[in-house]
Scaffold this motif. Structure first.
Motif, PDB file in Angstrom:
ATOM      1  N   UNK A 114      58.519  41.775 -44.275  1.00  0.00           N
ATOM      2  CA  UNK A 114      57.663  42.731 -44.978  1.00  0.00           C
ATOM      3  C   UNK A 114      58.122  42.911 -46.420  1.00  0.00           C
ATOM      4  N   UNK A 115      59.408  43.083 -46.616  1.00  0.00           N
ATOM      5  CA  UNK A 115      59.957  43.268 -47.964  1.00  0.00           C
ATOM      6  C   UNK A 115      59.717  42.033 -48.831  1.00  0.00           C
ATOM      7  N   UNK A 116      59.906  40.879 -48.261  1.00  0.00           N
ATOM      8  CA  UNK A 116      59.691  39.633 -48.998  1.00  0.00           C
ATOM      9  C   UNK A 116      58.239  39.493 -49.447  1.00  0.00           C
ATOM     10  N   UNK A 117      57.310  39.763 -48.551  1.00  0.00           N
ATOM     11  CA  UNK A 117      55.883  39.676 -48.881  1.00  0.00           C
ATOM     12  C   UNK A 117      55.524  40.702 -49.963  1.00  0.00           C
ATOM     13  N   UNK A 118      56.074  41.920 -49.855  1.00  0.00           N
ATOM     14  CA  UNK A 118      55.789  42.972 -50.839  1.00  0.00           C
ATOM     15  C   UNK A 118      56.376  42.623 -52.205  1.00  0.00           C
ATOM     16  N   UNK A 126      49.578  40.446 -50.829  1.00  0.00           N
ATOM     17  CA  UNK A 126      48.828  41.534 -50.193  1.00  0.00           C
ATOM     18  C   UNK A 126      48.413  41.217 -48.756  1.00  0.00           C
ATOM     19  N   UNK A 127      47.811  40.055 -48.533  1.00  0.00           N
ATOM     20  CA  UNK A 127      47.312  39.723 -47.193  1.00  0.00           C
ATOM     21  C   UNK A 127      48.457  39.590 -46.190  1.00  0.00           C
ATOM     22  N   UNK A 133      56.575  44.409 -55.626  1.00  0.00           N
ATOM     23  CA  UNK A 133      56.217  44.072 -56.986  1.00  0.00           C
ATOM     24  C   UNK A 133      55.652  45.356 -57.605  1.00  0.00           C
ATOM     25  N   UNK A 134      56.425  46.009 -58.476  1.00  0.00           N
ATOM     26  CA  UNK A 134      56.065  47.338 -58.988  1.00  0.00           C
ATOM     27  C   UNK A 134      54.700  47.380 -59.661  1.00  0.00           C
TER      28      UNK A 134
END
Length: 164
Positions: free
Chosen positions: A12-16, A21-22, A50-51
């Protein structure tokens, strides 16, 4: 697919962090991973996202992420958004209950960071919501930080909100 807590948090952290998004949505909804699941470094997806991607922030917050989560230094996502200058992300965090008066371990508020970084639009957003008289551990208030900044008219911007 069954993921261990660490693997789930890592995925989850890696994707964020990559702004996917998907993938974030899939992990939250199909894998039913809680948005505050920690990665291998003890951080949540909201802390490493990604802020500049307010849509990912919204998605994580809609699924129950804690908008006031802090790391060991007391840094919350509002501090990161203020540092990076992402007004849209900061607005989403506040909309979902993030406190703009949450100090890090140095007593620094997001407004102190926004002033120091010269993000006028963030200062305008934060000033009416912030405790402008709060002093960090060095004894500096928002006015002091504005005085020390080399940003033109920053002191006027802070003063306008201090007495309103």
């Amino acid at each position: 697919m069954v993921l261990s807590q660490i693997d789930a948090g890592k995925a989850l952290s890696s994707a964020a962090a990559k702004g996917k998004m998907s993938e974030v949505q899939r992990i939250l909804e199909e894998c039913r991973v809680h948005p505050d699941t920690l990665n291998e470094f003890g951080r949540t997806a909201l802390q490493v996202m990604m802020m500049g991607n307010s849509k990912i922030a919204s998605l994580l917050l809609e699924h129950g992420a804690d908008p006031n989560v802090q790391d060991r230094q007391g840094i919350a996502p509002v501090h990161d958004a203020a540092r990076a200058g992402f007004l849209d992300t900061l607005q989403v965090l506040v909309e979902y209950g993030a406190s703009v008066n949450i100090p890090d371990q140095n007593g620094t508020l997001p407004i102190h960071i926004a002033i120091r970084e010269g993000h006028r639009d963030l200062v305008e957003f934060l000033a009416p919501r912030s405790n402008l008289k709060h002093a960090n551990t060095s004894g500096h208030t928002a006015v002091d930080v504005a005085r020390a900044s080399c940003v033109p008219d920053m002191i006027d911007l802070v003063f306008a909100h201090l007495h309103s």
